[in-house]
Motif scaffolding. Structure first.
Motif, PDB file in Angstrom:
ATOM      1  N   GLU A 160     -22.426 -59.376-140.270  1.00  0.00           N
ATOM      2  CA  GLU A 160     -22.805 -60.482-139.401  1.00  0.00           C
ATOM      3  C   GLU A 160     -22.557 -61.812-140.123  1.00  0.00           C
ATOM      4  O   GLU A 160     -22.946 -61.972-141.284  1.00  0.00           O
TER       5      GLU A 160
ATOM      6  N   GLU B 202     -19.387 -66.083-127.727  1.00  0.00           N
ATOM      7  CA  GLU B 202     -19.325 -65.753-129.143  1.00  0.00           C
ATOM      8  C   GLU B 202     -20.756 -65.461-129.587  1.00  0.00           C
ATOM      9  O   GLU B 202     -21.646 -65.338-128.748  1.00  0.00           O
ATOM     10  N   LEU B 203     -20.958 -65.394-130.891  1.00  0.00           N
ATOM     11  CA  LEU B 203     -22.276 -64.989-131.386  1.00  0.00           C
ATOM     12  C   LEU B 203     -23.440 -65.797-130.777  1.00  0.00           C
ATOM     13  O   LEU B 203     -24.408 -65.202-130.294  1.00  0.00           O
TER      14      LEU B 203
ATOM     15  N   ARG C 263     -28.431 -57.497-130.346  1.00  0.00           N
ATOM     16  CA  ARG C 263     -27.063 -57.964-130.455  1.00  0.00           C
ATOM     17  C   ARG C 263     -26.469 -57.525-131.781  1.00  0.00           C
ATOM     18  O   ARG C 263     -27.155 -57.490-132.783  1.00  0.00           O
ATOM     19  N   ARG C 264     -25.211 -57.111-131.773  1.00  0.00           N
ATOM     20  CA  ARG C 264     -24.464 -56.924-133.014  1.00  0.00           C
ATOM     21  C   ARG C 264     -23.124 -57.601-132.799  1.00  0.00           C
ATOM     22  O   ARG C 264     -22.410 -57.251-131.854  1.00  0.00           O
ATOM     23  N   ALA C 265     -22.787 -58.569-133.661  1.00  0.00           N
ATOM     24  CA  ALA C 265     -21.578 -59.369-133.482  1.00  0.00           C
ATOM     25  C   ALA C 265     -21.611 -59.997-132.087  1.00  0.00           C
ATOM     26  O   ALA C 265     -22.593 -60.634-131.722  1.00  0.00           O
ATOM     27  N   LYS C 266     -20.568 -59.775-131.276  1.00  0.00           N
ATOM     28  CA  LYS C 266     -20.571 -60.346-129.921  1.00  0.00           C
ATOM     29  C   LYS C 266     -20.935 -59.298-128.897  1.00  0.00           C
ATOM     30  O   LYS C 266     -20.642 -59.465-127.714  1.00  0.00           O
TER      31      LYS C 266
ATOM     32  N   GLN D 259     -12.807 -59.771-136.758  1.00  0.00           N
ATOM     33  CA  GLN D 259     -14.164 -59.212-136.645  1.00  0.00           C
ATOM     34  C   GLN D 259     -14.421 -58.083-137.635  1.00  0.00           C
ATOM     35  O   GLN D 259     -15.578 -57.751-137.902  1.00  0.00           O
TER      36      GLN D 259
ATOM     37  N   GLY E 236     -18.676 -62.205-135.461  1.00  0.00           N
ATOM     38  CA  GLY E 236     -19.456 -63.107-134.619  1.00  0.00           C
ATOM     39  C   GLY E 236     -18.746 -64.385-134.236  1.00  0.00           C
ATOM     40  O   GLY E 236     -19.039 -64.971-133.197  1.00  0.00           O
TER      41      GLY E 236
ATOM     42  N   GLU F 124     -26.307 -64.087-128.501  1.00  0.00           N
ATOM     43  CA  GLU F 124     -27.685 -64.155-129.003  1.00  0.00           C
ATOM     44  C   GLU F 124     -28.613 -64.718-127.923  1.00  0.00           C
ATOM     45  O   GLU F 124     -29.718 -64.226-127.702  1.00  0.00           O
TER      46      GLU F 124
END
Length: 286
Positions: free
Chosen positions: A149, A3-4, A59-62, A175, A180, A8
């Motif tokens: 986000e 996940e986020l 990163r964008r979202a997952k 989403q 995220g 990340e």
DNA sequence: ATTTCATCCTGGAGGC
DNA sequence: TGCCTCCAGGATGAAA
């Protein structure tokens, strides 16, 4: 499940390892995972990538985004079990070989392997992606639209999101509304805010709604600092497990005592997902 | 338009 | 021990 916080952490690890390095070759061992407008011309696309430097890892979202210095983009959706591992040994040398679908050959004989046992992961090949405004290129490639986000969600926008009769857990997993959260952090945030997962969004007061947004951001930030959650598959690019698992309050703890009140954590199905909650700390009623 | 649901996929767990 | 069935779940696209 990445996940986020996990993505990340992966982005941070890969950034440190390969930003500025030459991508000598991108080897695709399972072309079926490739998506996007260049799907049928992936060899030609990747030939344009070869020999370029990695300009950005983000990163964008997952989604994990790697942009080269000629603005070509490798965008990975990790699905359930997708992960990246850094190494130097040949792919065939370990037990992940059969699930290694993409290999980035970086300078100095280093490898970045995309490994995904369950094969829900996808690789999108995009061009013209601006790392600061990635959504435009994603939309052009007809990827599903993403909401804001989760960590950047504003209180007024979140208040508007709650103007619906869906269950709150369903909203948190959507989403296109807020990006995220996955199953683990949705459950953890709802516990932290004291909200039952089947609660209708519209029945949540403004005050409790703001508690929920604070809880979402808090649990995500703490999970990022802990290197994410390893429940089964997740590893950082360096092979490390996330340290947030022992901080989980409800996810995967059905049948165990609530750490706040001692009641037994329950598990039900909401939005087709296993959903964990404390019946005392998260009462059904208002 | 909005929301739900089946589908994809494989390793691991549990039953017999 | 071994075989079988079921389950986990993110995103998608069809269906309600």
């Amino acid at each position: 499940m990445p996940e986020l916080p996990e993505v990340e952490n992966i982005a941070a690890g890969l950034r440190e390892a390969i930003r500025g390095e030459y991508l000598e070759r991108v080897e695709v061992r399972r072309p079926g995972i490739i998506q996007g407008p260049h799907r049928r011309r992936w060899r030609r696309f990747l030939a344009q990538v070869a020999g370029r430097r990695v300009a950005r890892v983000t990163r964008r979202a997952k989604r994990l985004i790697i942009v080269t210095d000629n603005r070509l983009t490798l965008l990975f959706q990790l699905g359930m079990t997708g992960k990246f591992l850094l190494g130097t040994k040949p792919v065939e040398a370990d037990e992940f070989a059969k699930h290694t679908h993409v290999v980035l050959h970086v300078g100095d004989r280093r490898l970045v392997r995309f490994i995904d046992a369950r094969r829900f992961g996808r690789l999108w090949l995009l061009d013209g992606l601006d790392p600061d405004e990635p959504d435009e290129a994603m939309n052009a490639a007809r990827m599903g639209p993403l909401g804001p986000e989760a960590l950047a969600m504003r209180t007024d926008a979140f208040r508007r999101l709650l103007q619906t009769e869906r269950s709150v857990k369903t909203l948190l997993l959507d989403q296109t509304r807020i990006a995220g959260l996955g199953n683990i952090y949705a459950d953890e945030a709802l516990f932290a805010a004291g909200i039952h997962p089947t609660r209708r969004c519209g029945a949540i007061s403004d005050e409790v709604g703001q508690d929920l947004l604070r809880a979402i951001k808090s649990v995500l930030r703490r999970a990022i600092r802990a290197g994410g959650t390893t429940f089964s598959d997740y590893r950082s690019p360096y092979g490390d497990m996330g340290r947030f698992r022992r901080r989980l309050r409800v996810y995967g703890r059905q049948g165990e005592p609530c750490r706040r009140c001692g009641a037994t954590i329950e598990k039900i199905v909401v939005a087709g997902r296993g959903t964990h909650f404390c019946p005392t700390c998260q009462p059904v009623g208002p």
